[in-house]
Structure formats: structure tokens, C-alpha cells
Write a protein that holds these residues in place. Structure first.
Motif, PDB file in Angstrom:
ATOM      1  N   HIS A  17       0.860  -1.193   0.000  1.00 26.50           N
ATOM      2  CA  HIS A  17       0.000   0.000   0.000  1.00 26.50           C
ATOM      3  C   HIS A  17       0.887   1.230   0.000  1.00 26.50           C
ATOM      4  CE1 HIS A  17      -3.950  -1.935   0.508  1.00 26.50           C
ATOM      5  NE2 HIS A  17      -3.230  -2.916   1.060  1.00 26.50           N
ATOM      6  N   LEU A  18       0.755   2.030  -1.010  1.00 23.70           N
ATOM      7  CA  LEU A  18       1.654   3.161  -1.199  1.00 23.70           C
ATOM      8  C   LEU A  18       1.195   4.376  -0.396  1.00 23.70           C
ATOM      9  CD1 LEU A  18       1.992   2.615  -5.021  1.00 23.70           C
ATOM     10  CD2 LEU A  18       3.841   2.315  -3.338  1.00 23.70           C
ATOM     11  N   SER A  19       2.141   5.176   0.036  1.00 22.79           N
ATOM     12  CA  SER A  19       1.803   6.350   0.858  1.00 22.79           C
ATOM     13  C   SER A  19       0.950   7.343   0.074  1.00 22.79           C
ATOM     14  CB  SER A  19       3.088   7.022   1.338  1.00 22.79           C
ATOM     15  OG  SER A  19       3.836   7.479   0.232  1.00 22.79           O
ATOM     16  N   GLY A  20       1.118   7.365  -1.231  1.00 24.17           N
ATOM     17  CA  GLY A  20       0.349   8.302  -2.044  1.00 24.17           C
ATOM     18  C   GLY A  20      -0.977   7.717  -2.520  1.00 24.17           C
ATOM     19  N   ILE A 111       6.659   6.867  -6.080  1.00 28.66           N
ATOM     20  CA  ILE A 111       6.922   6.327  -4.747  1.00 28.66           C
ATOM     21  C   ILE A 111       7.591   7.382  -3.872  1.00 28.66           C
ATOM     22  CG2 ILE A 111       6.986   3.889  -5.435  1.00 28.66           C
ATOM     23  CD1 ILE A 111      10.028   4.134  -5.704  1.00 28.66           C
ATOM     24  N   SER A 112       7.560   7.145  -2.571  1.00 31.23           N
ATOM     25  CA  SER A 112       8.089   8.118  -1.610  1.00 31.23           C
ATOM     26  C   SER A 112       9.104   7.431  -0.700  1.00 31.23           C
ATOM     27  CB  SER A 112       6.954   8.676  -0.759  1.00 31.23           C
ATOM     28  OG  SER A 112       6.479   7.645   0.093  1.00 31.23           O
ATOM     29  N   VAL A 113       9.797   8.240   0.080  1.00 22.94           N
ATOM     30  CA  VAL A 113      10.716   7.675   1.072  1.00 22.94           C
ATOM     31  C   VAL A 113       9.952   6.743   2.007  1.00 22.94           C
ATOM     32  CG1 VAL A 113      12.268   8.225   2.995  1.00 22.94           C
ATOM     33  CG2 VAL A 113      12.303   9.641   0.930  1.00 22.94           C
ATOM     34  N   ALA A 114       8.715   7.109   2.353  1.00 24.21           N
ATOM     35  CA  ALA A 114       7.912   6.259   3.248  1.00 24.21           C
ATOM     36  C   ALA A 114       7.675   4.880   2.622  1.00 24.21           C
ATOM     37  CB  ALA A 114       6.582   6.940   3.562  1.00 24.21           C
ATOM     38  N   THR A 118       8.536   1.217   4.141  1.00 17.64           N
ATOM     39  CA  THR A 118       7.556   0.137   4.301  1.00 17.64           C
ATOM     40  C   THR A 118       8.134  -1.180   3.806  1.00 17.64           C
ATOM     41  OG1 THR A 118       5.764   1.717   4.012  1.00 17.64           O
ATOM     42  CG2 THR A 118       5.210  -0.607   3.715  1.00 17.64           C
ATOM     43  N   VAL A 119       8.845  -1.120   2.705  1.00 21.47           N
ATOM     44  CA  VAL A 119       9.460  -2.340   2.163  1.00 21.47           C
ATOM     45  C   VAL A 119      10.577  -2.831   3.086  1.00 21.47           C
ATOM     46  CG1 VAL A 119      10.737  -3.320   0.213  1.00 21.47           C
ATOM     47  CG2 VAL A 119       8.817  -1.754  -0.199  1.00 21.47           C
ATOM     48  N   HIS A 120      11.393  -1.918   3.581  1.00 19.76           N
ATOM     49  CA  HIS A 120      12.458  -2.320   4.512  1.00 19.76           C
ATOM     50  C   HIS A 120      11.853  -3.012   5.739  1.00 19.76           C
ATOM     51  CE1 HIS A 120      15.136  -0.078   2.079  1.00 19.76           C
ATOM     52  NE2 HIS A 120      15.107   1.074   2.709  1.00 19.76           N
ATOM     53  N   ARG A 121      10.779  -2.451   6.255  1.00 22.11           N
ATOM     54  CA  ARG A 121      10.180  -3.012   7.474  1.00 22.11           C
ATOM     55  C   ARG A 121       9.613  -4.406   7.208  1.00 22.11           C
ATOM     56  NH1 ARG A 121       5.917   0.826   9.594  1.00 22.11           N
ATOM     57  NH2 ARG A 121       5.902  -0.699  11.297  1.00 22.11           N
ATOM     58  N   ARG A 122       9.040  -4.578   6.041  1.00 22.67           N
ATOM     59  CA  ARG A 122       8.532  -5.905   5.709  1.00 22.67           C
ATOM     60  C   ARG A 122       9.673  -6.913   5.589  1.00 22.67           C
ATOM     61  NH1 ARG A 122       3.783  -8.399   3.325  1.00 22.67           N
ATOM     62  NH2 ARG A 122       2.719  -6.584   4.203  1.00 22.67           N
ATOM     63  N   LEU A 123      10.789  -6.459   5.070  1.00 20.08           N
ATOM     64  CA  LEU A 123      11.952  -7.341   4.980  1.00 20.08           C
ATOM     65  C   LEU A 123      12.422  -7.749   6.378  1.00 20.08           C
ATOM     66  CD1 LEU A 123      14.271  -8.759   3.430  1.00 20.08           C
ATOM     67  CD2 LEU A 123      15.521  -6.578   3.501  1.00 20.08           C
ATOM     68  N   LEU A 265      15.094   8.333 -12.467  1.00 20.65           N
ATOM     69  CA  LEU A 265      14.003   9.310 -12.412  1.00 20.65           C
ATOM     70  C   LEU A 265      13.191   9.152 -11.127  1.00 20.65           C
ATOM     71  CD1 LEU A 265      12.494   9.249 -16.031  1.00 20.65           C
ATOM     72  CD2 LEU A 265      14.067  10.926 -15.047  1.00 20.65           C
ATOM     73  N   TYR A 266      12.770   7.927 -10.850  1.00 18.49           N
ATOM     74  CA  TYR A 266      11.883   7.713  -9.698  1.00 18.49           C
ATOM     75  C   TYR A 266      12.578   8.015  -8.370  1.00 18.49           C
ATOM     76  CZ  TYR A 266       7.870   5.959 -12.269  1.00 18.49           C
ATOM     77  OH  TYR A 266       6.773   5.881 -13.082  1.00 18.49           O
ATOM     78  N   LEU A 267      13.819   7.570  -8.234  1.00 25.27           N
ATOM     79  CA  LEU A 267      14.508   7.764  -6.954  1.00 25.27           C
ATOM     80  C   LEU A 267      14.959   9.211  -6.786  1.00 25.27           C
ATOM     81  CD1 LEU A 267      16.464   4.394  -6.703  1.00 25.27           C
ATOM     82  CD2 LEU A 267      14.339   5.064  -5.532  1.00 25.27           C
ATOM     83  N   SER A 268      15.301   9.844  -7.887  1.00 23.27           N
ATOM     84  CA  SER A 268      15.682  11.251  -7.785  1.00 23.27           C
ATOM     85  C   SER A 268      14.458  12.111  -7.467  1.00 23.27           C
ATOM     86  CB  SER A 268      16.375  11.675  -9.081  1.00 23.27           C
ATOM     87  OG  SER A 268      15.903  12.886  -9.566  1.00 23.27           O
ATOM     88  N   ARG A 269      13.315  11.766  -8.053  1.00 27.49           N
ATOM     89  CA  ARG A 269      12.132  12.583  -7.819  1.00 27.49           C
ATOM     90  C   ARG A 269      11.624  12.487  -6.392  1.00 27.49           C
ATOM     91  NH1 ARG A 269      10.398  17.366  -9.301  1.00 27.49           N
ATOM     92  NH2 ARG A 269       8.397  17.437 -10.386  1.00 27.49           N
ATOM     93  N   LEU A 270      11.742  11.320  -5.775  1.00 26.50           N
ATOM     94  CA  LEU A 270      11.223  11.228  -4.402  1.00 26.50           C
ATOM     95  C   LEU A 270      12.053  12.046  -3.425  1.00 26.50           C
ATOM     96  CD1 LEU A 270      13.113   9.084  -2.692  1.00 26.50           C
ATOM     97  CD2 LEU A 270      11.678   7.377  -3.753  1.00 26.50           C
ATOM     98  N   LEU A 271      13.306  12.307  -3.772  1.00 27.27           N
ATOM     99  CA  LEU A 271      14.099  13.227  -2.952  1.00 27.27           C
ATOM    100  C   LEU A 271      13.470  14.620  -2.948  1.00 27.27           C
ATOM    101  CD1 LEU A 271      17.684  12.283  -4.172  1.00 27.27           C
ATOM    102  CD2 LEU A 271      16.885  12.064  -1.832  1.00 27.27           C
ATOM    103  N   ASP A 272      13.077  15.085  -4.116  1.00 27.88           N
ATOM    104  CA  ASP A 272      12.503  16.432  -4.216  1.00 27.88           C
ATOM    105  C   ASP A 272      11.284  16.590  -3.311  1.00 27.88           C
ATOM    106  OD1 ASP A 272      14.338  16.764  -6.232  1.00 27.88           O
ATOM    107  OD2 ASP A 272      12.880  16.895  -7.863  1.00 27.88           O
ATOM    108  N   TYR A 273      10.474  15.532  -3.269  1.00 26.54           N
ATOM    109  CA  TYR A 273       9.203  15.640  -2.543  1.00 26.54           C
ATOM    110  C   TYR A 273       9.338  15.376  -1.049  1.00 26.54           C
ATOM    111  CZ  TYR A 273       6.727  15.989  -6.995  1.00 26.54           C
ATOM    112  OH  TYR A 273       6.268  16.417  -8.213  1.00 26.54           O
ATOM    113  N   PHE A 274      10.486  14.882  -0.620  1.00 28.15           N
ATOM    114  CA  PHE A 274      10.670  14.562   0.803  1.00 28.15           C
ATOM    115  C   PHE A 274      10.702  15.850   1.618  1.00 28.15           C
ATOM    116  CE2 PHE A 274      13.531  13.046   4.368  1.00 28.15           C
ATOM    117  CZ  PHE A 274      12.634  12.137   4.898  1.00 28.15           C
TER     118      PHE A 274
END
Lengths: 359, 359
Positions: A17-20, A111-114, A118-123, A265-274
Motif C-alpha cells: 500500500h503506497l503512501s500516495g 513512490i516516496s521515502v515512506a 515500508t518495504v524495509h520493514r517488511r523485509l 528518475l523515480y529515486l531522484s524525484r522522491l528526494l525532491d518531494y521529501f
């Protein structure tokens, strides 16, 4: 591609479940572990990697992770996972969309840092670990650690954030935007459908990497290392003439072989929005985590002012935090190196020897 | 395209002899003049423009050039010419090569700051002017003024160099290299033959301009002007969302309409190679020119350290020089604006009122 273990952590009936909003499945994660989990399961340390890293922390962060290093693999059980959205074994935008049978491309959700957390926690749950002795990350890695401390209060005992940011500056966003534009405007990007065509937007990704790289190193560091030296036998013109041009070209060409443009693109963009402290509830949620913040004086990407902001917000919420600025010529990339004092501070913090707070 | 006068200054029997060897012809130059040349021909001021400027100095530098401005067009006879290699009326790499009947492209010779100055001096001769009351330039403009003072000792009475450099840093070269790579790697560049195809490497030139522009403005300036503001009604994703992204996109799209990619390459590259003080004879050649050097504290392209280097080398050669650092939020572009103190200093210097040397 990495040869580390991979496991599916989310799938159809149990999607991420994504934060957005919305969900994503399947999510397969590549991860590496080092050392042994103690019987009390109380010696786990999670390493969160930066924009272009991967699961093999002992490979890309040998100064920090290994036998006798601050994150001592003789004592700690160390876990590192390739990020969601990445391209080193974990599901990302160039992975196959099960609905279409072709690469997600730009249909991959934002995707977001959150979401990374979430994936890290599931791991961790998959590995049977409830609490972390510490979580350690540089740059985007540190941002994940910060987010994690608020999303799972008390799960991280010690949080080490090196050269991290909780809010990108306008200049940070501007430079990241230009790097992304180089990719998006490359005709070989094909609107993100390049994986279907078996091609890569080499030129755009190269320009993006060269620009990113210049922000990772400092002006005095470049001056000391390359100056205005010219390559042997080269001639003035529009080819590679100065040594710095040769160096950047080499950085670009090795990067395009190991990293994916859509992931960039995806990982760079989530930095901007953090911007977690924009929500007052964020810092208030943090409990039972002690923070160590480290910055480097020549870092012009996420320099000391970024750490100062994090410190201020954490202190305001009553969180236990120490902050240090380390002298280093090597800019943002210093977090991967060993400027004097840096690794000792982390080692002391992970072993509960109090550091000196520098203001 | 400019509607200013154009004149052929070098042609077949009398070509331009280039500093790097070889010749170039024809060389047509677009230039603008303002005010009236005094009967004694002693009131001429030359304005040297920066990378992407043109001959119409009163248009692009209205704070500096005009009635009642420091370069007062009611008192001075002001001359400004589009640079050799440019695209605003003066011969450049997208002009027609008479040998082939098509655009020069990358067959245009590599040019230097000294070549730009040779053309300026020929224009002065064409206008019947032997000596200049002053020459004034910002950025690359200042570099031309410096070169000129050594190439024609005594021709310039007062030299004003604003935000100039005599030796680009490694970081300067790195960032310029990336901007050029964006152009050179654009498939529409077609090895420099794009003019023959009636196309323009829009994407590469856009990325180059966006990157250049970020180096012209300061981090605090961007923060103050845009912060992290988002556009009304925009949504997160890979489109234009933050205001800074919209601003850079606008900068790029207006730039590609007015500037040529080949000119960008040639004029940007000559900056990298400019290193006049590497030759001990350079400063020693300067005679009877007084220098005023001005830098801006937030300029991270050619900041104060660049002016300090020029000052040091000129002083060592016994040249009369004053240097000032001006506080300004607006980075390198400050030279086009009017931060407190700046224009008064220039006005004083042009009128022989001694400035205070700031160290």
C-alpha cells in the motif's frame, strides 16, 4: 546484476500500500546480510543505501561495513536491501508490470521515502527481526532512516544520518530537474518505453550522471585532484581534453552499464518531494530513537545547513540528537570515505560512547 | 536577429589571423553605437558582452548603459559588437562557409578570447577610434577587456571587469563540459550539421541553458525567489511541478529561440582555455590602463576568488588596479542588476573618482 538473495515481500493478495494511495504488486526485494543474528535478535543493523547504491553494503561502503569497521560484521547482523524503485534486484519501473507483461515504464507509481521504508520493514519482519540496534544511512539512506524512526516508533534504537537532508533546497531541486530533463528529453527514452525496445537512453543518463557527480564532489576537491590538467596527447577542441572531462566521461560510461534511467528518475524525484517536517506530527511520532547527524564542511549538495534543520526539528520534538560537522575536502561523497574523525564518531555512537555535540 | 548595422571587417585578401594559427574570412560584425563621438575622439567606451549577449548593450544592460547611467550615453560614445563566433549578426559557426556554401558547423576554427579582441580592435579602427576612455565587460566580457589591455597596450584607459575570471576552476570546466555534452549528444546536433537540415538541437541546448542558468544564480537567490513553491494545479510526477522547474523550462524555451547551439559550444569552450597569466609576458605587456575589478559575494561561477587572482597578477606586474566585492543575493547575474554600491563604483571609476579598495 546482484547475486544476493531475492524474495517476494508483497504480492497480489497482499500488495504494497503506497503512501500516495494505490497499491503495487508484486514487490520482490534483493537484500544482503552480513554476520550472525544473535540469539536475542538484538544485534541487527540496517544499512539504507543512497540513490544509486545496491544491497551489497560491504562492497560499496567498505569503510563503514565489515569486520572491525564501525558497523562491525563480527558483532552485528547487518541487513541492506536494494531500494524499491531501484534496478539492482528489487522491483522498479523497469521491472515487468504483470498487467501488461512489459516493463512498467512511467506507469510505475510515484513512490516516496515512506514507501521505501515500508518495504524495509517488511523485509525485517521476513527476517524475524523486531528491533534494530541501529539504522545507518548516507544521503537518501539517511532520509530513509529518519522516515523510519517516525513511521515505526521505537523500532530503531540508534539512527545515524550522514550527509542527509529533510528538505531539498531550490538549487538541489533545480539541478535534479536538469538531470531528469536530460533523460526525459533523450529520444531513446521513448516516453519510458525504452525497455520494450531493448535500448537505453545512454546520452541522457550520461549527462544526468555527470551532473549528479559534480554535485557529489566539492570545488576544492576537484581543483586538488584534476586542476586544469590536460590529457596526454590531446588537442584543444570539443573532444575530451581536460582530465576532468575524461573523468566525467568515465563516470558516465560505467554508470550507464550499471544503472537504469527509469530508476534514476523515480529515486531522484522522491528526494525532491521529501519534506517530512512540513507535518508537525512527524517529529512528534518519534520515540526511543537516539539520533546522530553528521555532515561534511565541503558538501554543497546536503551540507551542514541540512543537518542543522534536522537537528532543530528533532530537538523541538524532544528527540535525543547529537550533530557533528566533519572537515573533509571531498564534498557529499565524503560519507563513503574516511575523513578524520568521521568513522570514530559512528563507531562510538553505535557502542553508546557519547559523542561531543558540535554547534 | 538584430537590426543593428553590420559590416565586413575581414575578407578574402585581408582575413582574420587567428591566435591559434590559420585564418578566417569573411568576418562580418554586427555592432551598435550610442551617443556621439566627441570631436577629440576621446569619449569612446567599448562594452564587451558575455556568452549569450549581443550588440545592443543598452537593451541587455540598461542599468549600466544609457542616459544618466554609469556608461552615460549622453556623454560617451558607446560601442558594442556581437562576438566573433556568435549568432546575433556576427560571423559564427552557423554562418556560411564560403568554401562549401553551407554552414561552417564544427569546421569553424576554434577561436580564443584574443580573436574576439582582434575583431573588436578592427571595428574600432573602422569607426576611426584610436583610444578608449574605457572598456567595460561582465563575465566573458571582462575577460575580453583583460586580454585587450595586454594585446593593445595603452589603447584602453580604464578597464572595468565585473564578475570576470582569468582562469576557470575545475568545477567551472566540469559544468561547462556537461552543458556542451548535452548539445553534442543530442541526435539533432548531427555532428554540427543541423543548420543544413533546418533543425535545431532543442533538447541539448535546453539542458545546456538550464544548467548554465543555475550557475548564474545563487542558492540563496533561488531559495528566496522560488523556495519549494509548486505551480497552481500541478500534480506530483515527472512534469513541471515546482515553480523552479517552470522557471528553468521557460528560460530554456526562450533561449533556444534566440541562441545557436554551435555558438554556445564555441564561446563556452574558449572560456575553458582562457588562462592568460600562464604566460608571464601577458601582464608585463599591459601599460597605461587602470583596472577596476568587481565581484559579488554570492557568485559561485566567477566569485571573488577569481577577481583576487586577477588583482594579484596585475599588481605583481605593477598595474594600477582597484578591487571591490559587492554584497548581492543574485549570484553571477548580479553584474546585470544594481545591487547597492555597484553602479556607483563603476560611475566613479569612469569619472576618475577614486574608489575604496576592499580586501
Amino acid at each position: 546484476m546482484s547475486t544476493v538473495p531475492r524474495t517476494i515481500l508483497f504480492d497480489g493478495p497482499d500488495p504494497l500500500h503506497l503512501s500516495g494511495g494505490g497499491t503495487l504488486a508484486p514487490v520482490e526485494v534483493a537484500y544482503a546480510t552480513y554476520g550472525e543474528l544473535a540469539p536475542g535478535r538484538d544485534n541487527a543493523v540496517f544499512i539504507a543505501h543512497a540513490l544509486t547504491g545496491d544491497a551489497e553494503a560491504a562492497q560499496w561502503w567498505p569503510t563503514m561495513v565489515g569486520p572491525g569497521r564501525p558497523v562491525d560484521t563480527d558483532r552485528f547482523f547487518v541487513v541492506c536491501a536494494n531500494l524499491l524503485g531501484g534496478c539492482r534486484g528489487t522491483t522498479g519501473p523497469s521491472s515487468t508490470d504483470p498487467a501488461t507483461g512489459r516493463a512498467w515504464g512511467l506507469d510505475f507509481p510515484l513512490i516516496s521515502v515512506a514507501d521505501l521504508v515500508t518495504v524495509h520493514r517488511r523485509l525485517l519482519a521476513h527476517l524475524g527481526i523486531e528491533r534494530l540496534h541501529a539504522a545507518v544511512g548516507g544521503s537518501l539512506g539517511g532520509m530513509q532512516v529518519l522516515q523510519w524512526a517516525a513511521d515505526a516508533p521505537g523500532q530503531i534504537e540508534r539512527a545515524v544520518l550522514v550527509a542527509a537532508s529533510a528538505r531539498l533546497s531550490t538549487q538541489n531541486i533545480a539541478l535534479s530537474n536538469i538531470a531528469r530533463q536530460a533523460i526525459l528529453r533523450d529520444p531513446d527514452f521513448r516516453g519510458g518505453r525504452y525497455p520494450d525496445h531493448g535500448i537505453v537512453p545512454v546520452n541522457g543518463l550520461s549527462v544526468a550522471r555527470m551532473l549528479g557527480h559534480v554535485t557529489y564532489v566539492s570545488e576544492p576537491g576537484l581543483e586538488a585532484k584534476f586542476g586544469r590538467s590536460r590529457r596526454d596527447g590531446s588537442t584543444p577542441g570539443f573532444g575530451i581534453d581536460f582530465e576532468i572531462e575524461s573523468y566525467l566521461d568515465h563516470q558516465a560510461s560505467t554508470f550507464v552499464d550499471r544503472f537504469d534511467a527509469l530508476s534514476y528518475l523515480y529515486l531522484s524525484r522522491l528526494l525532491d518531494y521529501f519534506d517530512p517536517f512540513a507535518d508537525d506530527a512527524f517529529a512528534a511520532a518519534i520515540r526511543d530513537t537516539r539520533f546522530q547527524l553528521i555532515s561534511f564542511d565541503s558538501d554543497w549538495r546536503f551540507g551542514t545547513s541540512h543537518s542543522v534543520l534536522i537537528e532543530k526539528e528533532l530537538r523541538r520534538a524532544g528527540v535525543d540528537v547529537e550533530r557533528h560537522e566533519i572537515a573533509s575536502t571531498w564534498g557529499h561523497d565524503s560519507f563513503l570515505l574516511d575523513p578524520p574523525g568521521y568513522l570514530d564518531l559512528v563507531e562510538g555512537f553505535l557502542n553508546d560512547r557519547t559523542g561531543v555535540v558540535h554547534d
